[in-house]
Motif scaffolding. Sequence first.
Motif, mmCIF file in Angstrom:
data_model
loop_
_atom_site.group_PDB
_atom_site.id
_atom_site.type_symbol
_atom_site.label_atom_id
_atom_site.label_comp_id
_atom_site.label_asym_id
_atom_site.label_seq_id
_atom_site.Cartn_x
_atom_site.Cartn_y
_atom_site.Cartn_z
ATOM 1 N N GLY A 1 0.856 -1.176 0.000
ATOM 2 C CA GLY A 1 0.000 0.000 0.000
ATOM 3 C C GLY A 1 0.891 1.224 0.000
ATOM 4 N N HIS A 2 0.433 2.314 -0.560
ATOM 5 C CA HIS A 2 1.293 3.504 -0.639
ATOM 6 C C HIS A 2 1.127 4.385 0.590
ATOM 7 C CE1 HIS A 2 -1.580 6.807 -1.837
ATOM 8 N NE2 HIS A 2 -2.299 5.799 -2.297
ATOM 9 N N TRP A 3 2.279 4.854 1.103
ATOM 10 C CA TRP A 3 2.259 5.717 2.291
ATOM 11 C C TRP A 3 2.146 7.190 1.946
ATOM 12 C CZ3 TRP A 3 5.853 9.438 2.098
ATOM 13 C CH2 TRP A 3 7.084 9.194 1.483
ATOM 14 N N ASP A 4 2.425 7.570 0.714
ATOM 15 C CA ASP A 4 2.541 8.993 0.376
ATOM 16 C C ASP A 4 1.196 9.637 0.093
ATOM 17 O OD1 ASP A 4 2.429 7.401 -2.121
ATOM 18 O OD2 ASP A 4 2.544 9.365 -3.092
ATOM 19 N N HIS A 5 1.172 10.962 0.200
ATOM 20 C CA HIS A 5 0.035 11.748 -0.269
ATOM 21 C C HIS A 5 0.576 13.040 -0.888
ATOM 22 C CE1 HIS A 5 -4.187 12.240 -0.823
ATOM 23 N NE2 HIS A 5 -4.203 13.405 -0.202
ATOM 24 N N LEU A 6 -0.212 14.084 -0.946
ATOM 25 C CA LEU A 6 0.118 15.270 -1.736
ATOM 26 C C LEU A 6 0.867 16.350 -0.978
ATOM 27 C CD1 LEU A 6 -3.207 15.686 -3.736
ATOM 28 C CD2 LEU A 6 -1.221 14.277 -4.267
ATOM 29 N N GLY A 7 1.005 16.193 0.342
ATOM 30 C CA GLY A 7 1.774 17.163 1.107
ATOM 31 C C GLY A 7 1.062 18.498 1.270
ATOM 32 N N ILE A 8 1.855 19.560 1.296
ATOM 33 C CA ILE A 8 1.303 20.921 1.392
ATOM 34 C C ILE A 8 0.832 21.295 -0.002
ATOM 35 C CG2 ILE A 8 1.800 23.328 1.943
ATOM 36 C CD1 ILE A 8 3.880 22.283 3.945
ATOM 37 N N CYS A 9 -0.475 21.313 -0.179
ATOM 38 C CA CYS A 9 -1.054 21.344 -1.525
ATOM 39 C C CYS A 9 -1.806 22.626 -1.850
ATOM 40 C CB CYS A 9 -1.995 20.154 -1.688
ATOM 41 S SG CYS A 9 -3.368 20.157 -0.510
ATOM 42 N N ARG A 10 -1.786 23.595 -0.948
ATOM 43 C CA ARG A 10 -2.487 24.856 -1.177
ATOM 44 C C ARG A 10 -1.543 26.019 -0.917
ATOM 45 N NH1 ARG A 10 -5.342 21.722 -3.241
ATOM 46 N NH2 ARG A 10 -7.601 21.474 -3.084
ATOM 47 N N PRO A 11 -1.792 27.191 -1.523
ATOM 48 C CA PRO A 11 -0.893 28.343 -1.353
ATOM 49 C C PRO A 11 -0.909 28.883 0.075
ATOM 50 C CG PRO A 11 -2.874 28.965 -2.571
ATOM 51 C CD PRO A 11 -2.902 27.480 -2.455
ATOM 52 N N ASP A 12 0.046 29.768 0.357
ATOM 53 C CA ASP A 12 0.222 30.295 1.713
ATOM 54 C C ASP A 12 -1.044 30.924 2.277
ATOM 55 O OD1 ASP A 12 2.799 29.474 1.564
ATOM 56 O OD2 ASP A 12 3.660 31.450 1.163
ATOM 57 N N ALA A 13 -1.832 31.560 1.434
ATOM 58 C CA ALA A 13 -2.996 32.301 1.922
ATOM 59 C C ALA A 13 -4.178 31.393 2.262
ATOM 60 C CB ALA A 13 -3.430 33.328 0.873
ATOM 61 N N ALA A 14 -4.117 30.125 1.885
ATOM 62 C CA ALA A 14 -5.250 29.225 2.114
ATOM 63 C C ALA A 14 -5.426 28.939 3.602
ATOM 64 C CB ALA A 14 -5.044 27.926 1.358
ATOM 65 N N ALA A 15 -6.683 28.767 4.004
ATOM 66 C CA ALA A 15 -6.977 28.486 5.410
ATOM 67 C C ALA A 15 -6.438 27.119 5.822
ATOM 68 C CB ALA A 15 -8.483 28.556 5.650
ATOM 69 N N ASP A 16 -6.524 26.148 4.944
ATOM 70 C CA ASP A 16 -6.003 24.805 5.202
ATOM 71 C C ASP A 16 -5.121 24.428 4.027
ATOM 72 O OD1 ASP A 16 -5.451 22.220 5.883
ATOM 73 O OD2 ASP A 16 -7.531 21.565 6.094
ATOM 74 N N ARG A 17 -3.829 24.321 4.266
ATOM 75 C CA ARG A 17 -2.873 24.136 3.179
ATOM 76 C C ARG A 17 -2.482 22.668 2.983
ATOM 77 N NH1 ARG A 17 2.280 26.921 4.130
ATOM 78 N NH2 ARG A 17 2.542 26.583 1.897
ATOM 79 N N ILE A 18 -2.839 21.790 3.923
ATOM 80 C CA ILE A 18 -2.319 20.435 3.915
ATOM 81 C C ILE A 18 -3.354 19.443 3.386
ATOM 82 C CG2 ILE A 18 -1.367 18.569 5.327
ATOM 83 C CD1 ILE A 18 -0.375 20.674 7.276
#
Length: 500
Positions: free
Chosen positions: A295-312
């Motif tokens: 199974g894969h352990w990875d995901h997309l990480g920090i996926c939104r710009p600095d100004a986003a309320a939820d970046r992860i």
Amino acid sequence: MQKSAFRAAVAAVAFLAFAAPAAHAKGADTRIAEADLAAHIRTLSNDAFEGRAPGTEGEDRTIAYIVGEWAKAGLEAVPGSATPWLQPVPLVESEALGGTAKFKVRGRDAKLEEDGIIVSGRDASVSLEDLPALFVGYGVDAAGRPNADVRGKLAIMLMDTPPFGEAQPRYRERRQMLADAGATGVLVVATDAVPWTQLRDALGGKTVRLGGDAGAGPQVSGFISLEAADALFTRAGLDGAALREAARAADYRGVVLPVTADIETRTAVRSFASHNVVARLPGANPDGKAVLFLGHWDHLGICRPDAAADRICNGAVDNASGIAVLIEVAKRLAAGARPDRDIYFLATTAEEKGLLGARWFADHPVVPLGDITVALNLDTVAIAPRGTPVATIGRGKPAYDALVSKVAARLGRTIDDDGEADAFAQRQDGWALGAKGVTALMVGGSFSDMGLLEAFLGSDYHRPADEFSDKIPLGGAAEDADLHVALGRAFADRKRWPGE
């Protein structure tokens, strides 16, 4: 953290976990509870793991957690590994900084709409002149082989799936096949199914590929809109619609175009290493065959710009849930009577980047691929409630299907054989192993109820909203975990499964 220090830390975590009193006192026949899975998912999808992107501190934390849990369960590092518990996977990250493509038809400039072509380069700087072009239709024939001599050329290929039968390769795989066959560049004719802005963002953002020559892709790749492609064909005296219709033939061999291209690209390139995590449960009576869970352990990480309320993008369902099941399955299998055969556990990196960790493992296996009697992949398992029927991605081999059905029936599960799950065959790590001849299955309820799965894909999937909460249906995941314990014991039993 420096990588040498990281490896030392992983080794220390494994030693301390293995030396500590066993934390898996539950018997092998104890059913896996929702709370067992929830604890792992909550941890792995915590913001402290930063979305588990390869090559980040989030990777370091993820790997340390997995190694610690597997070591506590009684698993061991694979003998002979240069880096115990870890299989390094070389990756290359690229970010397009700019690119242009200009065409000539019979030596005369053929200006196309600038917004109709997007190109990017494999290397930091690429400059190509008078690159001959040909239209290759879907790029492959019915046998899945490149359908034209593309060496040193620009291949213009359709994005749509080839109409040559089931399980045809997607455009990314066909693009790689053409690159392996010597294509200098590949332009994919876009389809209306994917918005042009999405394709532009995909090439304009950061992409990741395997390091080394294998899988490096063509020197230049990109997309051309259907309108721009038809305009180019018209200037060459050809009809785009007729070309696409002719390409539907299984024996199509492409058309050399009276077209050349001048292409220039600039790209920021960064090489780094990520890791698969590999462990082994030694068999009590081995016969040279092995069972592999992955199974894969990875995901997309920090996926939104600095100004986003939820970046992860935390990836609770995709795929902290699958890793949670891998951990609990390992605990149960190690806690009871030791199975006959060796059982390997593999947590792959960079699945989200194109099954890269699984592809690297398939090309550099720590156990001979011919020894793997079955690979059981776990991905996005926390979708369905208890009582959901069992679907199998990769079904079609009677002996395997029969054993899966028998094991499921003993647990009170019914089989869903309507085939809807087959559409996801190429979207999971088992595909990389299957391409090398390994029988790879993905078994469970998540791909049985298409309504529930599509609801997830249309909402939380690959978004910050995929985080741990009480709304995640863990009942079906717990049932699937129990099913995989039973499947592991069945496939590792020399009498119940002589092997194929």
